[in-house]
Motif scaffolding. Sequence first.
Motif, short mmCIF file in Angstrom:
data_model
loop_
_atom_site.label_atom_id
_atom_site.label_comp_id
_atom_site.label_asym_id
_atom_site.label_seq_id
_atom_site.Cartn_x
_atom_site.Cartn_y
_atom_site.Cartn_z
N GLY A 106 10.26 -16.95 16.96
CA GLY A 106 11.13 -16.07 17.75
C GLY A 106 10.77 -15.98 19.22
N LEU A 107 9.87 -16.83 19.68
CA LEU A 107 9.43 -16.76 21.08
C LEU A 107 10.52 -17.29 22.02
N PRO A 108 10.64 -16.69 23.20
CA PRO A 108 9.74 -15.71 23.82
C PRO A 108 10.06 -14.25 23.49
N GLY A 109 10.95 -14.03 22.54
CA GLY A 109 11.33 -12.66 22.18
C GLY A 109 12.82 -12.46 22.40
N PRO A 110 13.34 -11.30 22.01
CA PRO A 110 14.78 -11.08 22.02
C PRO A 110 15.36 -10.96 23.43
N THR A 111 16.62 -11.30 23.52
CA THR A 111 17.41 -11.02 24.72
C THR A 111 18.53 -10.06 24.32
N ASP A 112 18.89 -9.16 25.22
CA ASP A 112 19.94 -8.19 24.91
C ASP A 112 21.31 -8.84 25.03
N ALA A 113 22.17 -8.57 24.06
CA ALA A 113 23.46 -9.25 24.00
C ALA A 113 24.30 -9.00 25.25
N TRP A 114 24.45 -7.74 25.65
CA TRP A 114 25.38 -7.46 26.74
C TRP A 114 24.79 -7.77 28.11
N ILE A 115 23.47 -7.73 28.23
CA ILE A 115 22.86 -8.21 29.47
C ILE A 115 23.06 -9.72 29.59
N THR A 116 22.86 -10.44 28.48
CA THR A 116 23.11 -11.88 28.47
C THR A 116 24.54 -12.19 28.87
N LEU A 117 25.50 -11.51 28.26
CA LEU A 117 26.90 -11.81 28.53
C LEU A 117 27.29 -11.45 29.96
N ALA A 118 26.65 -10.42 30.51
CA ALA A 118 26.90 -10.09 31.92
C ALA A 118 26.47 -11.25 32.83
N GLY A 119 25.28 -11.81 32.54
CA GLY A 119 24.84 -12.95 33.33
C GLY A 119 25.77 -14.14 33.17
N LEU A 120 26.15 -14.45 31.94
CA LEU A 120 27.03 -15.59 31.70
C LEU A 120 28.41 -15.38 32.31
N ALA A 121 28.83 -14.13 32.39
CA ALA A 121 30.13 -13.84 33.01
C ALA A 121 30.20 -14.34 34.44
N ARG A 122 29.04 -14.29 35.15
CA ARG A 122 29.00 -14.71 36.56
C ARG A 122 28.69 -16.20 36.72
N GLU A 123 28.25 -16.84 35.62
CA GLU A 123 27.79 -18.22 35.73
C GLU A 123 28.65 -19.20 34.92
N THR A 124 29.77 -18.72 34.41
CA THR A 124 30.78 -19.56 33.78
C THR A 124 32.12 -19.17 34.39
N SER A 125 33.15 -19.97 34.10
CA SER A 125 34.43 -19.69 34.75
C SER A 125 35.62 -19.66 33.80
N ARG A 126 35.53 -20.32 32.65
CA ARG A 126 36.68 -20.41 31.75
C ARG A 126 36.43 -19.85 30.37
N ILE A 127 35.27 -20.14 29.83
CA ILE A 127 35.01 -19.86 28.43
C ILE A 127 35.00 -18.36 28.14
N ARG A 128 35.53 -17.98 26.99
CA ARG A 128 35.52 -16.57 26.61
C ARG A 128 34.16 -16.21 26.05
N LEU A 129 33.81 -14.93 26.12
CA LEU A 129 32.46 -14.47 25.83
C LEU A 129 32.52 -13.27 24.89
N GLY A 130 31.65 -13.27 23.87
CA GLY A 130 31.69 -12.13 22.95
C GLY A 130 30.50 -12.07 22.02
N THR A 131 30.57 -11.10 21.10
CA THR A 131 29.48 -10.84 20.15
C THR A 131 29.99 -10.87 18.72
N LEU A 132 29.17 -11.43 17.85
CA LEU A 132 29.34 -11.35 16.41
C LEU A 132 28.02 -10.82 15.85
N MET A 133 27.90 -9.60 15.55
CA MET A 133 28.68 -8.49 16.04
C MET A 133 27.72 -7.56 16.81
N THR A 134 28.22 -6.86 17.81
CA THR A 134 27.44 -5.78 18.41
C THR A 134 27.14 -4.73 17.34
N ALA A 135 25.89 -4.28 17.30
CA ALA A 135 25.49 -3.28 16.30
C ALA A 135 25.80 -1.88 16.81
#
Length: 307
Positions: free
Chosen positions: A47-76
Amino acid sequence: MDLRIFTEPQQGATYDTLLRVARAAEDLGFDAFYRSDHYLKMGDVDGLPGPTDAWITLAGLARETSRIRLGTLMTAATFRLPGPLAIQVAQVDQMSGGRVEFGLGAGWFEAEHTAYGIPFPKDKFARLEEQLAVITGLWRTPVGETFDHEGKYYTLKDSPALPKPVQERIPVLIGGHGPTRTPRLAARYADEFNIPFASVEDTERQFGRVRAAAQELGRDPGELVYSNALVVCAGKDEAEVARRAAAIGREPDELRANGLAGTPDEIVDRIGRFAEAGSSRIYLQILDLQDLDHLELISSRVMPQLG
């Protein structure tokens, strides 16, 4: 048939790894990049280096992608209060220019709650239902009006219900195998129903339950998207299938029985069976996030056959 990439970062992935996969998925023509929402590894991995938070990850990807849709299966639903979660998702939707989709589940993995000091209530499903009422209610409230909710678990008074998403309606995903409550919840709140890691027969049965629940509520069952999440292990030949299966600690025959495994033609045939059961979208669970050639093979040899 839409194909989407679905990752499990709790098994071991940095943000940079997820960014490489999301950009590859975008460049190769996949419809969306999704991730799980977990804080603890599962099974015999470090599991290294450890967990990443789903919505923090998606926030970053939102600014670094342009077309692809982004989501969670599933937010707890156990991880976050519904008011702040509505703000987070709306903000990421703004950051992405309206590309967010929102999967919400009850939460089930007690060990990760214990590991990080998160309460694990017994009445998770009832809380999930109330969270859906609050979150969708906040998003639907017109600008300039306020939102109130007095429930068993959450009370909101004079909420400005801001910020608003870019999308007029963020797609809401609900999923699972439950025979009664889950279909009813999906019929009431979902834009998409997802069944994870199910056989063709179980898929068809569960989709039928959701359709029946929608009809009982007076909703057209055809308004919902019906989808599967399945592990994928593709190879141009049997040797490559075996190599990729070994890399994720699985056997080719088991993966063929329980997911999408084999040559591109085998996988296309298998997807066709899920399409016959009513599925129009498949989330491909990618467990080896270093193997971008795997995505390229699916893009070049599977996707063109699906129309």
